[in-house]
Design an enzyme around this catalytic site. Sequence first.
Site, PDB file in Angstrom:
ATOM      1  N   ASP A 163       0.869  -1.197  -0.074  1.00 26.17           N
ATOM      2  CA  ASP A 163       0.009  -0.024   0.057  1.00 26.17           C
ATOM      3  C   ASP A 163       1.087   1.396   0.084  1.00 26.17           C
ATOM      4  OD1 ASP A 163      -2.320   1.581   0.508  1.00 26.17           O
ATOM      5  OD2 ASP A 163      -3.543  -0.239   0.936  1.00 26.17           O
ATOM      6  N   GLU A 204      -9.877   2.470  -5.143  1.00 24.24           N
ATOM      7  CA  GLU A 204      -9.580   3.732  -4.742  1.00 24.24           C
ATOM      8  C   GLU A 204      -8.447   4.360  -5.682  1.00 24.24           C
ATOM      9  OE1 GLU A 204     -10.784   4.209  -0.274  1.00 24.24           O
ATOM     10  OE2 GLU A 204      -8.980   3.284  -0.618  1.00 24.24           O
ATOM     11  N   GLU A 222      -4.678   1.584   9.937  1.00 21.76           N
ATOM     12  CA  GLU A 222      -4.237   2.684  10.189  1.00 21.76           C
ATOM     13  C   GLU A 222      -4.042   3.254  11.638  1.00 21.76           C
ATOM     14  OE1 GLU A 222      -6.489   1.838   7.901  1.00 21.76           O
ATOM     15  OE2 GLU A 222      -6.174   3.104   5.994  1.00 21.76           O
ATOM     16  N   TYR A 267     -15.956  -4.658   8.522  1.00 24.03           N
ATOM     17  CA  TYR A 267     -14.681  -3.697   8.826  1.00 24.03           C
ATOM     18  C   TYR A 267     -14.484  -4.027  10.209  1.00 24.03           C
ATOM     19  CZ  TYR A 267     -13.198  -2.578   3.859  1.00 24.03           C
ATOM     20  OH  TYR A 267     -13.156  -2.514   2.732  1.00 24.03           O
ATOM     21  N   HIS A 301      -2.987   3.220  -4.681  1.00 24.17           N
ATOM     22  CA  HIS A 301      -2.314   2.770  -3.425  1.00 24.17           C
ATOM     23  C   HIS A 301      -1.023   2.041  -3.583  1.00 24.17           C
ATOM     24  CE1 HIS A 301      -5.592   3.455  -0.542  1.00 24.17           C
ATOM     25  NE2 HIS A 301      -6.626   2.684  -1.632  1.00 24.17           N
ATOM     26  N   TRP A 333      -8.156  -3.153   8.735  1.00 22.97           N
ATOM     27  CA  TRP A 333      -7.280  -2.111   8.237  1.00 22.97           C
ATOM     28  C   TRP A 333      -6.585  -1.370   9.279  1.00 22.97           C
ATOM     29  CZ3 TRP A 333      -6.603  -2.322   3.084  1.00 22.97           C
ATOM     30  CH2 TRP A 333      -7.683  -2.890   2.417  1.00 22.97           C
TER      31      TRP A 333
HETATM   32  C1  ACM Z   1     -11.055  -0.513   0.710  1.00 18.22           C
HETATM   33  O1  ACM Z   1     -11.477  -0.369   1.949  1.00 18.22           O
HETATM   34  N1  ACM Z   1     -10.351   0.548   0.246  1.00 18.22           N
HETATM   35  C2  ACM Z   1     -11.080  -1.699   0.080  1.00 18.22           C
END
Ligand code: ACM
Length: 539
Positions: free
Chosen positions: A196, A346, A484, A437, A267, A482
Amino acid sequence: MKKITFLLLMFTSFYTMAQKNITIVPAPVELTVHTGTFHLSPSTIIIANSNAKHDAVMLNFYLKKLYGFSLPVKNITPGKAVKNIITLGLVKQGERKKNEYDMTVDADKINIEGINSEALFYGIQTLLQLLPVDEYSINNHRFEIPQLAIKDYPRFQYRGMHLDVSRHFFDINDIKKYIDYLAYQKFNTFHWHLTDDQGWRIEIKRYPKLTSVGGFRNGTIIGHYPGTGNDGKRYGGFYTQDEVKEIVKYAQDRYITIIPEIEMPGHSSAAIAAYPQLSCFPNESTAILPNTPWAGSRTGKQVQQTWGVFDDVYCPSDYTFKFLENVLDEVMQLFPSKYIHIGGDECPKDTWKRSAFCQQLIKEKGLKDEQGLQSYFISTIEKYINSKGKQIIGWDEILEGGLAPNATVMSWRGEEGGIAAAKQHHNVIMTPMNYTYLQQPQDSVDRDDFIPLEKVYNYEPVPEKLSPQEAKYVLGAQGCVWSEYTPDMDNVESKIFPRISALSEVLWTPKANRDWNKFSSELPGIYKRYAIWGNKYHK
Ligand code: ACM
């Protein structure tokens, strides 16, 4: 005398507890509890012939890891009546379902039969959840397993969990831990988000700068985006190919397929920082917003230090395609998975809009616009991956501008992408961000976009809008993490548990057996099991 009566009562009540407190997550298809128990002790023998030997090894691995002992393993001795045994055996499919195992516990013996070694492994995970969680039983070696019969098999063929190791890096010990959590809950796929903007995490021998340059950033924003400052600490890491092989083997031993994700065309800042020719504008410095706290040089191509979506993406040039083919060659050598995830989400089109090269390519190829160029990009890569006998998965943006012919779609911006793909007869994996998520908060203390446990538990991967025929294209679903704001494995655990258990039931247990009241009433027992697994969970 009173003391003896008290102790007797305690024993009796533990026996009764052992019989009644059966919490298996995900809940099995059929469970019948009988009276009485099987007493498992260090003298219990595992009987397994050669085709079940691996499962015997795995049972002992987990007994040792969770309870500190392992059991002797012997071959089947025909015609000999033996007691105090656990038999592991393969049986013919017959009427049985895909990956079905059947298990019986009686006074003398535990018998687990599977139609293949993967099914047996699921039976072993169930057996492990029948072992005690209370200190008294464990300390006194009172491994009383309730007598019962189980028939069990999964509802969905794809039961996935994802982890982003770019925004924050997790070493191989963390990854092994994560894989074991998946195994405990009968997941069968680990989606490893390896590249990424903030870091490239897999060694590619042909392009060493991907990790020596792209694997590290000069700092990270402090706090939530856009950040109150920058910590100024060089941050990064990557997996060597030997480590990747070790992880792939570790997962294989647990019947978990690893799907690697190599993000494109967006990304891709970390790759571009390593090899600027991958950008349509190699000589332009990475655009850094004035309010972004930054560490080190602001000129040249940089690995990102903040979160979000960035304009500088792969240029659809011959150089880039050759680069990606070379990268994918090494990736496909390392991962036996049938699927390679190519990202596709994205990807801003601004750079392609102002690139004379891209505009010329759009004309040459007769494409409609930049969306068409994205579709051309993904289809070109798909062709290459298909030519090696593998299939692509992409995030739902790959629908825009036309779906590559054989692509599987991961539907993250809701279910609409998945529905559209299934209607076009493409395979779908559901990962809608407002249900699966799992980096999102579990409760409303922090934010209003929280995802409570009950919402995950009641998630239904097959949308009502699909006909029974179209519904067959939904292979399953996946929880994503994710990273972050998920800096380490303790934090991952506090976010995934207990929602991963809820999701496991969505994916494994027949819809008709799913029962939120039952599941929520079992949570105290589930938390005790987590303590045995040694994880930090969210209460
Ligand atoms: C994503 O959450 N951008 C796949």
